[in-house]
Enzyme design. Structure first.
Site, short mmCIF file in Angstrom:
data_model
loop_
_atom_site.label_atom_id
_atom_site.label_comp_id
_atom_site.label_asym_id
_atom_site.label_seq_id
_atom_site.Cartn_x
_atom_site.Cartn_y
_atom_site.Cartn_z
N SER A 575 -2.06 0.64 -2.39
CA SER A 575 -2.44 -0.32 -1.35
C SER A 575 -2.54 0.39 -0.01
O SER A 575 -1.85 1.39 0.24
CB SER A 575 -1.40 -1.44 -1.26
N TYR A 588 7.40 -4.81 -0.16
CA TYR A 588 6.09 -4.49 -0.74
C TYR A 588 5.59 -3.13 -0.24
O TYR A 588 5.17 -2.28 -1.02
CB TYR A 588 5.10 -5.59 -0.39
#
Length: 698
Positions: A575, A588
């Site tokens: 990501s 995250y």
């Protein structure tokens, strides 16, 4: 002890359905019914025909047209456009131009001049065998029971005994014009015949209507099967020479051996594997007759073309510990097979023979375990396995009532290296960039995983989709199979946080395909919370899925790829947040950063083994994404003070290029790293985020 009769072949003809069909439709209906049962004919094998009155498009007058299954089709799955159509009178007129067996191939080119209505479907080499039989409807099938009789040393004598004078017999001859002349003459001279057995090859039958021809074919096959069952010596293949390992042990041995074999035979062309331990396979590989029958090869040309001159028999394996013994002997066994195949080529080659093809075996028999097959793609490997099971059934039937006779070596070579077959191979399109490669994709049921699967499938790979969501996984696999075929994809339910689940999924993938070349770690979750509101459970869940899950999958991939010894490509879908810090999503972001650094570490470890590890960093891929379907989407919308419907536009405007990022965009990045386009890239990061200065790598 003998059985009175074989399992009956069902008559599937439906008169109500047939009444709705025209004559070509009836021919197709009959063909599909015959091809639906492997006991009747093998995949791609056999052909059917009908001589029908049609209107000539040039003269508008009625003419007789031969409709016959074209080259390369499959009876069970073909459509109406799978038939060649020829003016029957023109085909019959070729008899005047035929110059004898030495000139067989030149006549094939003239079939095109007999084409009716500009039909582009290529004609089969068996076309004269149908055209010259003086009956309107003709079937040619490769039924195991009939070939078992045809492959006996006393095949002609047995044909008379089994069928009582209703079926003729022609000795083995390569299919072509001359055999068509002989078959037509025999059918004409013997009106009492309803068919002919071709020595070592198969069965021709005929009838006045499609239904009559179909039912005659079934009746003759059933008659052969019943006779064999009533006369077969027991136990089959002389009884067992060794016991089969337990089912679980067979699977473990197969999962250990298949990558070893695959790696050693994939240096020139990647191979995909297939494993079966079906009862008939175990009966054969564990039998006293294995060493006698296996070297003889197959009899039917269709079997031989798929399975090669003979299989490679590996040592017996009854326990997992036996894998090391076989592994240590594998190089010598493979070298001996290749040398034997090269000697066969040198003995049998003609002055104009094509160059020698891949000398590796297709079929591998392992007493105690079962059978492996390896070919250029999954469908070909599976079909080769099915053909060899046909061959086992033939050997069982023939050796049970007489002495089995395989195809003579020179005849086998002349079929394998037939110039017409070579021309067919040369007409095939070049292999795609990922042909023969197997991809394992976690999070495969989601948007990015599904798009990645489609991209890799488009380039010739077959895919293993791994996901924890069984319902979504089933739907994704079903959609892929409908588009790409039954051998294109499998789904495996996997919890990437569970070590045993990951290990089991790799074993499943190996047993299905023989190995793995590409691993895409894409399983994901998303969460957002200020650090003071981040529970230990939420932190741990992110780490379990996004860090530990990627570790477990990568570890199994390394173990497998090192075993295969032919490199591999691992791609992490991480990501933008692994590079660019984001307030309110510490768990995250930290887990995604862990993925990126793990990939770089693995690139160092993988390089000596040819294993490349790279990372693709998406940003805000909303469409089709499961992680954006719940709380994460609501949280992101709330933090940006917009509705959920406006969220995609927010991210588009935030990007430097002002473009949305779609699953297909990420799939393109994954394909780049998975393919040889990036053969000299490892440890790299590709941002697919429409531009974000914070995530520029430095």
């Amino acid at each position: 002890m003998t059985k009175a009769a074989a399992e009956p072949l069902p008559d599937l003809w439906n008169d109500a359905h047939a009444a709705e069909l025209d004559e070509p439709g009836l021919l197709l209906y009959r063909s599909n019914l015959l091809g639906s049962d492997l006991r009747i004919t093998n995949f791609g094998g056999g052909n059917t025909s009908a001589k029908l009155a049609m209107t000539d498009p040039l003269t508008q007058q009625p003419v007789d047209v031969l409709w016959v299954k074209g080259s390369g089709g499959d009876l069970g799955s073909m459509k109406r456009d799978g038939f060649s159509t020829l003016y029957l009178d023109k085909l019959l007129g070729l008899k005047q131009l035929y110059r004898g067996v030495a000139h067989e191939d030149e006549i094939v080119a003239l079939f095109n001049h007999c084409t009716f209505n500009l039909n582009p479907r290529a004609t089969s080499i068996d076309t004269p065998l149908h055209g010259f039989v003086p009956y309107r409807h003709v079937d040619h099938v490769h039924a195991d029971a009939v070939i078992a009789i045809a492959a006996c040393a006393n095949a002609e004598e047995l044909t008379k005994e089994v069928f009582g004078g209703a079926i003729g017999f022609l000795p083995w001859q390569r299919p072509g014009f001359d055999l068509g002349l002989k078959l037509g003459a025999m059918a004409t001279e013997h009106p009492e015949y309803v068919g002919v057995v071709l020595g070592g090859h198969g069965l021709f039958t005929w009838g006045p209507t499609s239904k009559a021809a179909y039912q005659t074919t079934l009746r003759i096959i059933q008659q052969a099967a019943d006779w064999l069952a009533a006369h077969e010596k027991q136990p089959a293949f002389g009884g067992a020479a060794c016991d089969a390992a337990t089912p679980d042990t067979r699977r473990k041995i197969a999962a250990a051996l298949m990558p070893l074999i695959r790696g050693k035979i994939s240096r020139g062309e990647r191979k995909v594997g297939h494993f079966t331990d079906a009862p008939e396979v175990l009966d054969f590989v564990n039998s006293r007759a294995l060493d006698e029958l296996a070297p003889l090869g197959t009899s039917c040309p269709d079997h031989f073309l798929r399975t090669k001159i003979r299989p490679l028999v590996l040592p017996h394996a009854g326990h997992v510990d036996d894998v090391d013994k076989i592994a240590n002997a594998l190089d010598a066994l493979l070298d001996a097979y290749r040398a034997d195949y090269s000697a066969y080529y040198q003995r049998c080659k003609r002055p104009n023979s094509p160059a020698m093809r891949d000398p590796n075996a297709v079929i591998y028999l392992v007493p105690g375990v079962g059978m492996f097959s390896f070919a250029k793609d999954k469908a070909t490997a599976r079909i080769a396995s099915e053909f060899y099971i046909n061959a086992i059934n033939v050997m069982r039937g023939a050796s049970g009532v007489s002495r089995y006779v395989g195809l003579p070596e020179q005849e086998a070579f002349d079929i394998e290296y037939w110039l017409l077959e070579e021309a067919k191979l040369q007409r095939m399109p070049p292999p795609k960039s990922l042909a023969g490669r197997i991809a394992y994709i976690t999070g495969g049921a989601g948007g990015i995983g599904g798009a990645t699967a489609l991209r890799l499938l488009d380039e010739g790979a077959c895919v293993v989709l791994a996901d924890i969501d069984q319902e979504a996984l089933d739907a994704r696999v079903q959609a892929i199979v409908q588009q790409f075929g039954r051998d294109s994809a499998i789904g495996i339910r996997v919890d990437v946080t569970d070590e045993a689940s990951v290990i089991a999924s790799f074993e499943h993938a190996i047993l299905t395909h023989g190995g793995i070349d590409i691993v895409v770690s894409n399983a994901g979750i998303a969460s957002a919370a200020p650090i003071e509101d981040t529970s230990l459970a939420l932190w741990q869940k992110n780490m379990d899925v996004l860090a530990t899950g990627y570790f477990l999958v990568a570890r199994e991939a390394f173990r497998l790829m090192q075993s295969q010894q032919c490199g591999g490509a691992i791609v992490f879908v991480a990501s933008k947040n692994g590079l660019a810090a984001s307030a309110g999503a510490s768990a995250y972001c930290a887990a995604k950063a862990s993925e990126i650094h793990l990939a770089r570490c693995l690139a160092l470890e993988g390089a000596p083994h040819g294993i490349r590890v790279n990372t693709v960093n998406p940003d805000a891929v909303l469409r089709g994404s499961k992680i954006w379907a719940g709380d994460w989407r609501r949280q992101r919308a709330a933090s940006n003070k917009v509705s959920e419907d406006e969220l995609e536009e927010v991210y588009r405007q935030r990007s430097m290029l002002k473009l949305p990022v779609l699953p297909e965009d990420i799939a393109e990045g994954v394909y780049f790293f998975a393919s040889d386009l990036s053969a000299k890239s490892t440890g790299n990061i590709l941002n697919v985020d429409a531009g974000n200065a914070q995530s520029f790598t430095r």
